[in-house]
Scaffold this motif. Structure first.
Motif, short mmCIF file in Angstrom:
data_model
loop_
_atom_site.label_atom_id
_atom_site.label_comp_id
_atom_site.label_asym_id
_atom_site.label_seq_id
_atom_site.Cartn_x
_atom_site.Cartn_y
_atom_site.Cartn_z
N ARG A 59 1.09 -1.29 0.05
CA ARG A 59 -0.43 0.17 -0.16
C ARG A 59 1.20 1.50 0.24
O ARG A 59 2.27 1.73 1.02
CB ARG A 59 -1.17 -0.24 1.62
CG ARG A 59 -1.40 -1.19 1.67
CD ARG A 59 -2.90 -1.58 0.54
NE ARG A 59 -3.73 -2.50 0.15
CZ ARG A 59 -4.51 -2.84 0.76
NH1 ARG A 59 -5.48 -1.91 1.92
NH2 ARG A 59 -5.21 -3.94 0.85
N GLU A 60 0.03 2.05 -1.28
CA GLU A 60 1.20 3.40 -0.91
C GLU A 60 3.00 2.92 -1.48
O GLU A 60 3.99 3.67 -0.78
CB GLU A 60 0.51 4.28 -0.11
CG GLU A 60 -0.46 4.87 0.12
CD GLU A 60 -1.28 5.18 1.31
OE1 GLU A 60 0.09 5.37 2.15
OE2 GLU A 60 -2.18 5.99 1.90
N GLY A 61 3.30 1.94 -2.11
CA GLY A 61 4.39 1.65 -2.13
C GLY A 61 5.87 1.20 -1.39
O GLY A 61 6.53 1.46 -1.55
N ARG A 62 4.68 0.51 -0.22
CA ARG A 62 5.28 -0.26 0.91
C ARG A 62 4.99 -1.22 1.35
O ARG A 62 3.98 -1.14 1.14
CB ARG A 62 5.96 1.38 1.73
CG ARG A 62 5.04 1.52 2.83
CD ARG A 62 4.80 2.53 3.96
NE ARG A 62 3.75 3.10 4.40
CZ ARG A 62 3.53 4.28 3.82
NH1 ARG A 62 3.59 4.77 3.37
NH2 ARG A 62 2.22 3.98 5.11
N ASP A 63 5.34 -1.85 2.07
CA ASP A 63 4.71 -3.20 2.54
C ASP A 63 3.92 -3.22 4.07
O ASP A 63 4.10 -2.32 4.96
CB ASP A 63 5.56 -4.30 2.92
CG ASP A 63 6.66 -5.24 1.65
OD1 ASP A 63 4.96 -5.57 0.84
OD2 ASP A 63 7.49 -4.59 1.19
N THR A 64 2.73 -3.10 4.54
CA THR A 64 2.33 -3.12 5.73
C THR A 64 1.20 -3.84 5.73
O THR A 64 0.75 -4.62 5.09
CB THR A 64 1.38 -1.51 5.16
OG1 THR A 64 0.51 -1.47 3.73
CG2 THR A 64 2.09 0.32 4.60
N VAL A 65 0.82 -3.88 6.96
CA VAL A 65 -0.70 -4.53 6.90
C VAL A 65 -2.24 -3.76 7.15
O VAL A 65 -2.09 -2.43 8.16
CB VAL A 65 -0.63 -5.24 8.78
CG1 VAL A 65 -1.65 -5.78 8.79
CG2 VAL A 65 0.97 -6.13 8.84
N SER A 66 -3.35 -3.77 6.38
CA SER A 66 -4.18 -2.67 6.30
C SER A 66 -4.93 -3.03 7.12
O SER A 66 -5.12 -4.62 8.84
CB SER A 66 -4.98 -3.31 4.47
OG SER A 66 -5.06 -5.15 4.89
N GLU A 146 6.27 -12.70 11.84
CA GLU A 146 4.85 -12.88 11.97
C GLU A 146 3.94 -14.19 11.36
O GLU A 146 4.78 -14.46 10.71
CB GLU A 146 4.55 -11.72 12.41
CG GLU A 146 5.40 -10.94 10.87
CD GLU A 146 4.60 -9.58 10.31
OE1 GLU A 146 4.41 -9.11 11.54
OE2 GLU A 146 4.18 -8.80 9.06
N ILE A 147 2.51 -13.90 11.55
CA ILE A 147 1.82 -14.55 10.65
C ILE A 147 0.53 -13.32 10.36
O ILE A 147 -0.06 -12.54 11.22
CB ILE A 147 1.50 -15.61 11.68
CG1 ILE A 147 2.10 -16.63 11.65
CG2 ILE A 147 -0.15 -16.12 10.45
CD1 ILE A 147 1.62 -17.92 12.38
N ARG A 148 0.60 -13.76 8.89
CA ARG A 148 -1.02 -12.67 8.62
C ARG A 148 -1.48 -13.14 8.18
O ARG A 148 -1.22 -14.03 6.85
CB ARG A 148 -0.21 -11.61 7.37
CG ARG A 148 1.05 -10.46 7.69
CD ARG A 148 1.63 -9.49 6.67
NE ARG A 148 2.80 -8.60 7.03
CZ ARG A 148 2.95 -7.51 6.86
NH1 ARG A 148 3.13 -7.35 5.86
NH2 ARG A 148 4.15 -6.90 6.79
N VAL A 149 -2.82 -12.90 8.22
CA VAL A 149 -3.83 -13.50 7.67
C VAL A 149 -4.64 -12.23 7.08
O VAL A 149 -5.16 -11.40 7.82
CB VAL A 149 -4.84 -13.85 8.72
CG1 VAL A 149 -6.26 -14.33 8.28
CG2 VAL A 149 -4.12 -15.10 9.74
N ALA A 150 -4.55 -12.48 5.50
CA ALA A 150 -5.80 -12.00 4.81
C ALA A 150 -7.17 -12.27 4.14
O ALA A 150 -7.18 -13.57 4.29
CB ALA A 150 -5.33 -11.02 3.78
N LYS A 151 -8.06 -12.15 4.41
CA LYS A 151 -9.56 -12.39 3.85
C LYS A 151 -10.43 -12.30 3.70
O LYS A 151 -9.73 -12.10 1.71
CB LYS A 151 -10.38 -11.99 4.86
CG LYS A 151 -9.80 -12.95 6.75
CD LYS A 151 -10.35 -11.98 8.20
CE LYS A 151 -9.93 -12.14 9.09
NZ LYS A 151 -10.16 -11.90 10.75
N ALA A 152 -11.18 -11.97 2.92
CA ALA A 152 -12.05 -11.54 1.99
C ALA A 152 -11.07 -10.14 0.33
O ALA A 152 -10.79 -10.75 -0.49
CB ALA A 152 -13.37 -10.63 1.94
N GLY A 153 -10.24 -9.80 1.51
CA GLY A 153 -9.55 -8.37 0.48
C GLY A 153 -7.92 -8.83 0.65
O GLY A 153 -6.92 -8.12 -0.32
N ALA A 154 -8.06 -10.06 0.57
CA ALA A 154 -6.32 -10.63 0.53
C ALA A 154 -5.78 -10.08 -0.97
O ALA A 154 -6.76 -10.29 -2.43
CB ALA A 154 -6.51 -12.15 0.15
#
Length: 680
Positions: A59-66, A146-154
């Motif tokens: 997001r916005e050119g960098r790795d983030t957690v939405s 870390e563990i990242r869990v993305a759902k409908a917006g993966a």
């Protein structure tokens, strides 16, 4: 309390010869940890130690957690004694744990199973090609950042098959010239653990090494437990044939020639073995009683990741990987575990590559174009008498994503992908192919103080696995080479962030409608020895509606509370008489933290659920059993005699509650653990 030893074939030594490297690294790491000069480490900064090359969403050119994504850091996993990915991910809202009759721990995300929610390590797919499943209990967390869990917006940049979301296991990256940690521990059921992580960042290059060992003989049975079989196999205080061993070695070498470019080579070796506890319920259907053991469950992964800045506005990222998975199954004749059929062996190989180009030249836009190419192979040697069966799939995907800044607070993410899967080799069956189109739209509004409100609409798909299309189900089923992808339409409305001082929360309403769901139907045919056969077809339609709420509140310097609640209502809209299984209607996890002293931290936690239906063993999916709701309490404590030493101990299921996630498969009763950790 007496300890009941399992009658079975002798197990391999704790450290086998082929694990000598793991053993050496563990011993060397522990020695370094003991001799290293004590330091005062800074507060655990998960973001700083996260291997950013291993993240996917940008997001916005960098790795983030939405805001619509959950993240669980290594410090929290260690504090909660979450040694496996299943133990860790189940702490997040929307996630449910299940355990099947193959002694596999399954994760359901908003009702979607592991075939529909693939798991990745550093963005590289880990799921087994043959059936798409992953035993989350086999993957340990000791070397994760870390563990990242993305759902409908993966993000569609994950690649195909993210119908219900994606789970990414992100490894560590060192930030100091030399750093590391070591852990040892013990627990109920003869559990033993040891892990060490060593790393160093020398500016222009870095290295990271991890080794871990997790082993248990069994687990305690709960109070009042009864084995209902006519000939019980579990009559003692500990579960029979419930042993497990998992060894893991990971290595990563990276180059950072300048501030923007990075190149890393990673390798992961896993070795496992496990027993399969015998069914203890009252069902008497076919294949209910299984005396099974897995003498090996091994996985090798090697991958190369890179990011190269071409100029101020263009960035190129690559992923190249080769993954090999082997397992063997011994099916014994009785509970003596002295005689079994020839070992049934599987071998799966995945290899592939992805390329991503990001461009920021257009004002207010962050464009990304991606391409994925993956080859999946499965080899099945059911016995020495059966011919070897070989299958090969090729999957391709093209992805386009754009992150648009609409105004000061508004942002819009749009994604579109087209996937193609071709069966190139399928043993004796006809080949087949399928294609799918996916789309994601996400509108976000920044509320300030790191908070965001958002709405997501997405269309996702999942290709049927090799097993879905070609398994003969031991002579009872017909192949379906042109089985089409399952599709899901998602809507989600949510808000996440800090609603007030000291609070961190999240709320989400979601709705999912699945079409072309793969279900087994009966068709007229004489190919199976009678007048009918089973066949997998795209006939199912389901819908999931739910609510997720979570809040963590710091009440004072000493007191804190947290709670997460998930409501999930699933319905089979194509046939309302079929009950959807393996997920509860209500699930609550709540905790209280108390720090009476700088060196002490005490935690009390309750976990409860109700409304879970499961298939009645031996009867297929048509007959279900409603499990009683349960509530368990856990206590944990942490003592820090020094800033670099932690002692964690606790008791899970204090009330010794008898509960289960599947028919005839009890979960552990009252269990204790103690862990010692050292950072240097």
């Amino acid at each position: 309390m007496t300890y009941s030893f399992r009658p079975c074939a002798p197990r391999a030594p704790i450290f086998r010869l082929r694990s000598s490297l793991t053993h050496s690294l563990l011993m060397a790491g522990l020695a370094v940890g003991i001799q290293a000069k004590a330091q005062t480490p800074a507060a655990d900064d998960a973001a700083a130690h996260t291997f950013q090359l291993g993240t996917v969403d940008v997001r916005e050119g960098r790795d983030t957690v939405s805001a619509d994504e959950q993240r669980l850091g290594s410090a929290e996993m260690q504090r909660r004694n979450a040694d496996t990915v299943s133990d860790a991910v189940r702490l997040l809202p929307g996630v449910t744990l299940s355990r099947n009759n193959r002694n596999e721990e399954m994760i359901y995300l908003r009702g979607f199973d592991p075939r529909q929610v693939p798991v990745f390590v550093d963005g590289v797919p880990l799921y087994v090609p043959y059936d798409g499943y992953v035993d989350f209990g086999r993957f340990t967390t000791f070397d994760l950042a870390e563990i990242r869990v993305a759902k409908a917006g993966a993000s569609l940049m994950y690649g195909p098959n993210t119908l219900g979301g994606a789970i990414n296991l992100v490894t560590r990256k060192p930030v100091k010239p030399f750093e590391g940690d070591a852990r040892i521990g013990a627990g109920a059921g003869g559990e033993r653990k040891a892990a060490v992580n060593l790393g160093g960042n020398q500016g222009s290059w870095y290295y990271q090494i991890g080794a871990s060992y997790l082993d248990a003989d069994s687990f305690p049975l709960p109070k009042g437990f009864k084995d209902f079989k006519k000939q019980p196999t579990d009559t003692g205080n500990y579960r029979e044939n419930a042993y497990r061993t998992d060894r893991r070695l990971s290595f990563k070498l990276g180059l950072t020639p300048n501030a923007s470019d990075e190149y890393a080579l990673g390798y992961v070796r896993q070795e496992g073995e496990k027993g399969n506890p015998v069914y203890t319920g009252s069902a008497t259907g076919r294949n209910v009683i299984r005396y099974w053991q897995w003498p090996y469950w091994d996985k090798d992964s090697v991958y190369f990741l890179s990011t190269t800045r071409i100029n101020a506005d263009n960035l190129l990222k690559t992923r190249i990987y080769h993954d090999t998975y082997k397992n063997g199954l011994d099916m014994y004749t009785d509970a003596s575990y002295s005689r079994h059929d020839p070992t049934s062996s599987y071998k799966d190989v995945s290899q592939g590559a992805s390329v991503e180009w990001a461009n920021y030249s257009l004002k207010g836009h962050a464009l990304r174009l991606g391409a994925h190419y993956k080859i999946d192979e499965h080899t099945d040697a059911a016995s020495d008498k059966d011919p070897t069966k070989h299958y090969r799939d090729v999957t391709r995907s093209l992805v386009l994503e754009d992150t648009i800044t609409l105004a000061e607070r508004w942002s819009l993410n749009l994604g579109l992908s087209h996937d193609q899967r071709d069966a190139r080799e399928v043993y004796q069956w006809p080949t087949g192919s399928a294609s799918a189109t996916n789309g994601v739209a996400r509108l976000g509004y920044a509320l300030g103080a790191g908070s965001e409100a958002y709405v997501i609409a997405s269309h996702k798909t999942r290709f049927p696995t090799i097993k879905d299309r070609y398994s003969a189900r031991m002579g009872t089923a017909l192949a379906n080479p042109d089985l089409q992808p399952e599709t899901a339409n998602h809507l989600e409305l949510g808000v996440a962030g800090s609603p007030w001082p000291g609070g961190q929360g999240q709320a989400a309403l979601f709705y999912s409608r699945v079409r072309n769901q793969i279900q087994t139907v009966v068709v007229a045919s004489t190919a199976c020895g009678g007048t009918t056969c089973n066949q997998a077809q795209n006939v199912g339609r389901t819908r999931n509606i739910g609510l997720e709420l979570s809040l963590a509140q710091q009440l004072s310097a000493q007191w804190g509370v947290n709670a997460s609640y998930t409501y999930l209502n699933r319905r089979n809209t194509s046939d309302s008489s079929i009950t959807l299984t393996n997920t509860p209607r209500h699930r609550l996890l709540a905790g209280l933290q108390w720090r009476p002293h700088q060196q002490w931290e005490l935690n009390a936690e309750v976990e409860t659920e109700k409304g879970r239906f499961v298939p009645l063993s031996g009867s297929g999916q048509l007959q279900t059993l409603r499990l009683p709701g349960y509530g368990i309490a856990n206590l944990r404590a942490r003592y820090k005699p020094r800033s670099d030493i932690t002692v964690d101990f606790g008791v899970a299921n204090i009330g010794d509650k008898w509960y289960q996630f599947d028919d005839g498969l009890p979960m552990p009763g009252r269990s204790w653990y103690v862990n010692l950790g050292y950072r240097f």
